[in-house]
Design a protein around this motif. Structure first.
Motif, PDB file in Angstrom:
ATOM      1  N   ILE A  81       0.870  -1.184   0.000  1.00 50.11           N
ATOM      2  CA  ILE A  81       0.000   0.000   0.000  1.00 50.11           C
ATOM      3  C   ILE A  81       0.900   1.225   0.000  1.00 50.11           C
ATOM      4  O   ILE A  81       1.753   1.385   0.880  1.00 50.11           O
ATOM      5  N   LEU A  82       0.723   2.106  -0.997  1.00 47.71           N
ATOM      6  CA  LEU A  82       1.598   3.258  -1.178  1.00 47.71           C
ATOM      7  C   LEU A  82       0.818   4.564  -1.209  1.00 47.71           C
ATOM      8  O   LEU A  82      -0.348   4.601  -1.618  1.00 47.71           O
ATOM      9  N   ASP A  83       1.502   5.641  -0.811  1.00 48.53           N
ATOM     10  CA  ASP A  83       1.014   6.987  -1.080  1.00 48.53           C
ATOM     11  C   ASP A  83       1.719   7.482  -2.337  1.00 48.53           C
ATOM     12  O   ASP A  83       2.777   6.973  -2.709  1.00 48.53           O
ATOM     13  N   VAL A  84       1.138   8.463  -3.018  1.00 51.62           N
ATOM     14  CA  VAL A  84       1.763   9.014  -4.220  1.00 51.62           C
ATOM     15  C   VAL A  84       2.930   9.917  -3.852  1.00 51.62           C
ATOM     16  O   VAL A  84       4.036   9.775  -4.371  1.00 51.62           O
ATOM     17  N   GLN A  85       2.696  10.847  -2.937  1.00 46.07           N
ATOM     18  CA  GLN A  85       3.729  11.800  -2.548  1.00 46.07           C
ATOM     19  C   GLN A  85       4.367  11.369  -1.234  1.00 46.07           C
ATOM     20  O   GLN A  85       3.690  11.242  -0.213  1.00 46.07           O
ATOM     21  N   MET A  86       5.677  11.132  -1.272  1.00 47.63           N
ATOM     22  CA  MET A  86       6.405  10.753  -0.064  1.00 47.63           C
ATOM     23  C   MET A  86       7.778  11.387  -0.099  1.00 47.63           C
ATOM     24  O   MET A  86       8.273  11.761  -1.167  1.00 47.63           O
ATOM     25  N   GLY A 146      11.850  11.307   0.022  1.00 48.84           N
ATOM     26  CA  GLY A 146      12.723  10.337  -0.631  1.00 48.84           C
ATOM     27  C   GLY A 146      12.179   9.995  -2.005  1.00 48.84           C
ATOM     28  O   GLY A 146      11.722  10.861  -2.741  1.00 48.84           O
ATOM     29  N   ILE A 147      12.186   8.743  -2.353  1.00 48.77           N
ATOM     30  CA  ILE A 147      11.611   8.310  -3.628  1.00 48.77           C
ATOM     31  C   ILE A 147      10.093   8.432  -3.568  1.00 48.77           C
ATOM     32  O   ILE A 147       9.468   8.038  -2.590  1.00 48.77           O
ATOM     33  N   ASP A 148       9.490   9.016  -4.600  1.00 47.29           N
ATOM     34  CA  ASP A 148       8.032   9.176  -4.591  1.00 47.29           C
ATOM     35  C   ASP A 148       7.342   7.859  -4.917  1.00 47.29           C
ATOM     36  O   ASP A 148       7.978   6.904  -5.382  1.00 47.29           O
ATOM     37  N   GLY A 149       6.032   7.808  -4.654  1.00 46.79           N
ATOM     38  CA  GLY A 149       5.294   6.563  -4.802  1.00 46.79           C
ATOM     39  C   GLY A 149       5.280   6.001  -6.212  1.00 46.79           C
ATOM     40  O   GLY A 149       5.377   4.785  -6.404  1.00 46.79           O
ATOM     41  N   ILE A 150       5.150   6.884  -7.214  1.00 43.19           N
ATOM     42  CA  ILE A 150       5.113   6.420  -8.602  1.00 43.19           C
ATOM     43  C   ILE A 150       6.436   5.744  -8.973  1.00 43.19           C
ATOM     44  O   ILE A 150       6.465   4.650  -9.540  1.00 43.19           O
ATOM     45  N   SER A 151       7.538   6.406  -8.652  1.00 40.59           N
ATOM     46  CA  SER A 151       8.864   5.838  -8.960  1.00 40.59           C
ATOM     47  C   SER A 151       9.094   4.540  -8.198  1.00 40.59           C
ATOM     48  O   SER A 151       9.672   3.583  -8.731  1.00 40.59           O
ATOM     49  N   LEU A 152       8.638   4.504  -6.954  1.00 39.73           N
ATOM     50  CA  LEU A 152       8.800   3.287  -6.154  1.00 39.73           C
ATOM     51  C   LEU A 152       8.004   2.141  -6.759  1.00 39.73           C
ATOM     52  O   LEU A 152       8.496   1.007  -6.853  1.00 39.73           O
ATOM     53  N   CYS A 153       6.785   2.424  -7.182  1.00 37.56           N
ATOM     54  CA  CYS A 153       5.953   1.389  -7.811  1.00 37.56           C
ATOM     55  C   CYS A 153       6.630   0.837  -9.064  1.00 37.56           C
ATOM     56  O   CYS A 153       6.672  -0.375  -9.276  1.00 37.56           O
ATOM     57  N   GLU A 154       7.175   1.733  -9.885  1.00 36.07           N
ATOM     58  CA  GLU A 154       7.858   1.293 -11.107  1.00 36.07           C
ATOM     59  C   GLU A 154       9.037   0.372 -10.787  1.00 36.07           C
ATOM     60  O   GLU A 154       9.243  -0.643 -11.457  1.00 36.07           O
ATOM     61  N   LYS A 165      -1.605   3.985 -12.712  1.00 29.96           N
ATOM     62  CA  LYS A 165      -1.899   2.825 -13.557  1.00 29.96           C
ATOM     63  C   LYS A 165      -0.736   2.537 -14.505  1.00 29.96           C
ATOM     64  O   LYS A 165      -0.333   1.387 -14.689  1.00 29.96           O
ATOM     65  N   THR A 166      -0.173   3.595 -15.085  1.00 33.39           N
ATOM     66  CA  THR A 166       0.961   3.423 -15.999  1.00 33.39           C
ATOM     67  C   THR A 166       2.164   2.821 -15.285  1.00 33.39           C
ATOM     68  O   THR A 166       2.934   2.055 -15.870  1.00 33.39           O
ATOM     69  N   ALA A 167       2.327   3.159 -14.013  1.00 29.95           N
ATOM     70  CA  ALA A 167       3.444   2.619 -13.225  1.00 29.95           C
ATOM     71  C   ALA A 167       3.271   1.139 -12.927  1.00 29.95           C
ATOM     72  O   ALA A 167       4.213   0.479 -12.490  1.00 29.95           O
ATOM     73  N   GLY A 168       2.047   0.611 -13.158  1.00 29.23           N
ATOM     74  CA  GLY A 168       1.813  -0.815 -12.970  1.00 29.23           C
ATOM     75  C   GLY A 168       0.976  -1.190 -11.771  1.00 29.23           C
ATOM     76  O   GLY A 168       0.767  -2.379 -11.505  1.00 29.23           O
ATOM     77  N   ALA A 169       0.475  -0.182 -11.039  1.00 30.23           N
ATOM     78  CA  ALA A 169      -0.324  -0.482  -9.850  1.00 30.23           C
ATOM     79  C   ALA A 169      -1.656  -1.125 -10.223  1.00 30.23           C
ATOM     80  O   ALA A 169      -2.247  -0.812 -11.251  1.00 30.23           O
ATOM     81  N   GLU A 170      -2.107  -2.019  -9.354  1.00 31.64           N
ATOM     82  CA  GLU A 170      -3.377  -2.712  -9.579  1.00 31.64           C
ATOM     83  C   GLU A 170      -4.585  -1.943  -9.042  1.00 31.64           C
ATOM     84  O   GLU A 170      -5.723  -2.300  -9.340  1.00 31.64           O
ATOM     85  N   GLY A 171      -4.338  -0.890  -8.249  1.00 33.16           N
ATOM     86  CA  GLY A 171      -5.478  -0.181  -7.690  1.00 33.16           C
ATOM     87  C   GLY A 171      -5.155   1.209  -7.189  1.00 33.16           C
ATOM     88  O   GLY A 171      -3.995   1.555  -6.960  1.00 33.16           O
ATOM     89  N   PHE A 172      -6.209   2.001  -7.027  1.00 29.63           N
ATOM     90  CA  PHE A 172      -6.101   3.360  -6.482  1.00 29.63           C
ATOM     91  C   PHE A 172      -7.364   3.662  -5.695  1.00 29.63           C
ATOM     92  O   PHE A 172      -8.477   3.437  -6.167  1.00 29.63           O
TER      93      PHE A 172
END
Length: 207
Positions: free
Chosen positions: A54-59, A61-69, A96-103
């Protein structure tokens, strides 16, 4: 009963505590670890592979989108669910583009969160809205990114990563007053009125 191993990642401790309370009473959920920083997740994956993160978008260090990728590149079998305060269509599409299954938005109630986790682990994709509609409604910012100076773009990137004005000042070796002035100029140039719009702008323009 099998237990789903879950990582929870958010740099707001209050949200982390709330999510832990929501999940720990469920017999089929096991919180394998929780983190305030995305970089810690990448290290932890060398020891433990969860079923879902479970991730947040803005964090910070590394942001959530980059971490998901990065997670999806290294461990494509791990499911990812974003739970965020940013609900703009372009942000959701980036998830979704980063590959996450849900939001889900952070305003979702506990029952929806738990139901969504189970659906995703079973192989479903669960998003706030239909992504085809999101494409049609994608936010278009009237002011061009080319109006921004390199310094302003740099500050936007640091804001997106969750840094405060004081931290940005330290990183860039400038005064906090200068950072605040840049922030005001950025909002004026872009015609934005809220931090969520600025974050959405950053994701939409690859900053």
């Amino acid at each position: 009963m099998d237990q789903y191993q879950i990582f929870v990642v958010d740099d707001h401790q209050l949200f982390l505590d709330g999510m832990i309370r929501i999940l720990e009473d469920e017999a089929d959920f096991a919180i394998a670890a929780f983190f305030n920083n995305g970089n810690e997740v990448l290290h932890a994956l060398n020891r433990t592979i969860p079923d879902l993160i479970i991730l947040d978008v803005q964090m910070s260090g590394i942001d959530g989108i980059s971490l998901c990728e990065e997670v999806k590149r290294r461990f494509p079998e791990i499911k990812v669910l974003f739970i965020s305060m940013f609900e703009q269509s372009n942000v959701i599409l980036n998830c979704k583009t980063a590959g996450a299954e849900g939001f889900l938005p952070k305003t979702s109630d506990a029952a929806i969160v738990k139901d969504t986790i189970r659906k995703i682990i079973r192989g479903e994709t669960v998003y706030l809205k239909n992504t085809e509609k999101l494409e049609k409604k994608k936010v278009i910012f009237p002011t061009s990114i080319f109006l921004l100076s390199n310094r302003e773009k740099e500050i936007i990137r640091l804001i997106k990563s969750g840094n405060t004005s004081k931290t940005i000042a330290d990183i860039l070796s400038i005064s906090e007053y200068t950072v605040q002035t840049h922030r005001k100029n950025i909002f004026k140039k872009l015609g934005l009125v809220s931090m969520s719009e600025l974050i959405a702008f950053a994701y939409d323009n690859g900053l």
